[in-house]
Motif scaffolding. Structure first.
Motif, PDB file in Angstrom:
ATOM      1  N   PRO A 151      32.908   9.217 -37.179  1.00  0.00           N
ATOM      2  CA  PRO A 151      33.510   8.195 -36.311  1.00  0.00           C
ATOM      3  C   PRO A 151      34.342   7.208 -37.132  1.00  0.00           C
ATOM      4  O   PRO A 151      33.906   6.718 -38.169  1.00  0.00           O
ATOM      5  CB  PRO A 151      32.290   7.505 -35.683  1.00  0.00           C
ATOM      6  N   TRP A 181      37.929  10.789 -37.655  1.00  0.00           N
ATOM      7  CA  TRP A 181      37.615  12.131 -37.163  1.00  0.00           C
ATOM      8  C   TRP A 181      38.489  13.188 -37.827  1.00  0.00           C
ATOM      9  O   TRP A 181      38.116  14.351 -37.898  1.00  0.00           O
ATOM     10  CB  TRP A 181      37.798  12.193 -35.654  1.00  0.00           C
ATOM     11  N   ALA A 191      30.141   1.611 -33.087  1.00  0.00           N
ATOM     12  CA  ALA A 191      30.110   3.043 -32.793  1.00  0.00           C
ATOM     13  C   ALA A 191      28.681   3.521 -32.558  1.00  0.00           C
ATOM     14  O   ALA A 191      28.428   4.310 -31.633  1.00  0.00           O
ATOM     15  CB  ALA A 191      30.752   3.824 -33.937  1.00  0.00           C
ATOM     16  N   ILE A 219      26.646  12.571 -32.681  1.00  0.00           N
ATOM     17  CA  ILE A 219      27.786  12.877 -33.555  1.00  0.00           C
ATOM     18  C   ILE A 219      27.803  14.357 -33.918  1.00  0.00           C
ATOM     19  O   ILE A 219      28.840  15.033 -33.817  1.00  0.00           O
ATOM     20  CB  ILE A 219      27.725  12.032 -34.847  1.00  0.00           C
ATOM     21  N   ILE A 275      33.509   9.513 -27.336  1.00  0.00           N
ATOM     22  CA  ILE A 275      33.220   9.746 -28.759  1.00  0.00           C
ATOM     23  C   ILE A 275      34.517   9.900 -29.551  1.00  0.00           C
ATOM     24  O   ILE A 275      34.659   9.354 -30.649  1.00  0.00           O
ATOM     25  CB  ILE A 275      32.314  10.984 -28.921  1.00  0.00           C
ATOM     26  N   LEU A 333      36.176   6.691 -30.745  1.00  0.00           N
ATOM     27  CA  LEU A 333      35.482   5.787 -31.674  1.00  0.00           C
ATOM     28  C   LEU A 333      36.156   5.772 -33.058  1.00  0.00           C
ATOM     29  O   LEU A 333      36.672   6.777 -33.505  1.00  0.00           O
ATOM     30  CB  LEU A 333      34.019   6.222 -31.812  1.00  0.00           C
TER      31      LEU A 333
END
Length: 269
Positions: free
Chosen positions: A176, A179, A207, A226, A266, A269
């Protein structure tokens, strides 16, 4: 466990374990090697079979020792190691061969499942020459798969243009806040499996809060969310933990699926 098939046909467990502080004093990356295999043996007991090391980590022998101590057949394990992208190891064919032989000796094995160029260097024209030596080891069955680490689109593209054997893996930083979607997409488009190192590092409090909120839907931790997100988008993960409980949790990510909306959160983030 789930698996992905690599370019030469090997099957790679989609979750493995990093090792860069294992077998070292104070669990410090720069610490003296002490040969302690505790964390590795814990991981093996829990079911880990995919371990990632490197010449630069100085602990290939510790990983090899743990494999021997497990009592399991060598064929049960998928071992990755890496040759540094430094002149000492890349200057000529003999230098590359010394690196490979050094890894084989340290791991105490007759073959290596995946051998990576640890990082690119400025003169891209030199990289195919190193690659050709690794390809010869694949021809001999000593290296089962070969790949790269920390290569961006330009660097990977250059190698793809000159490689006889397609890189199996591109191991890159992905977590995060970073990426690295671009190189992950490029790798997948070119049938190179992206693999995330440090997938649980540098995660901000903000996050973690957002990920934990998603985790409540599945009784999962922010770290498990994650890892699940990464494998759902085709990324192999190699989290690292010295804690047996967290090692176990990192494997418990195959009993749920994220929704499209959750994946969008996600990704942001």
């Amino acid at each position: 466990m789930e698996f992905v098939t690599l370019s030469m046909g090997s099957t790679l467990p989609i979750v493995g374990s990093g090792t860069n502080t294992f077998g070292k004093v104070d669990r410090n990356y720069m610490g003296e090697i002490n040969g302690d295999t505790t964390e590795l043996k814990d991981a093996i007991t829990l079911g880990y079979r995919h371990f990632d090391t490197a010449i630069s980590y100085r602990n290939e022998a510790v990983v090899g020792k743990a494999v021997k101590e497990s009592g399991l057949p060598r064929s049960e394990f998928f071992l990755t190691t890496k040759i540094p992208g430094k002149e000492e190891y890349t200057a000529n064919e003999a230098a590359v061969r010394r690196g490979v032989e050094e890894s084989l000796a340290a791991l105490d094995t007759s073959y290596i499942d995946l051998y990576l160029i640890h990082h690119p260097w400025d003169n891209l024209a030199e990289i195919p020459g190193v690659w050709r030596v690794l390809e010869e080891y694949v021809d001999q069955g000593i290296l089962k798969e070969i790949g790269v680490s920390n290569f961006d689109e330009k660097e990977l593209g250059h190698l793809l243009e000159h490689a006889r054997i397609r890189p199996a893996v591109n191991q890159i930083e992905s977590h995060p806040g970073k990426w690295n979607d671009g190189i992950i997409s490029y790798s997948l488009e070119n049938q190179v499996i992206p693999e995330a190192w440090g997938p649980l590092t540098r995660v901000s409090d903000e996050a973690q809060e957002a990920l934990s909120a998603i985790g409540t839907n599945y009784n999962k931790t922010w770290a498990q969310i994650i890892l699940r997100y990464q494998i759902e988008r085709g990324v192999v993960v190699i989290p690292k933990s010295h804690n047996k409980e967290r090692q176990a949790l990192n494997l418990e990510i195959f009993d749920f699926e994220l929704t499209e909306d959750e994946r969008k959160i996600i990704a942001s983030l």
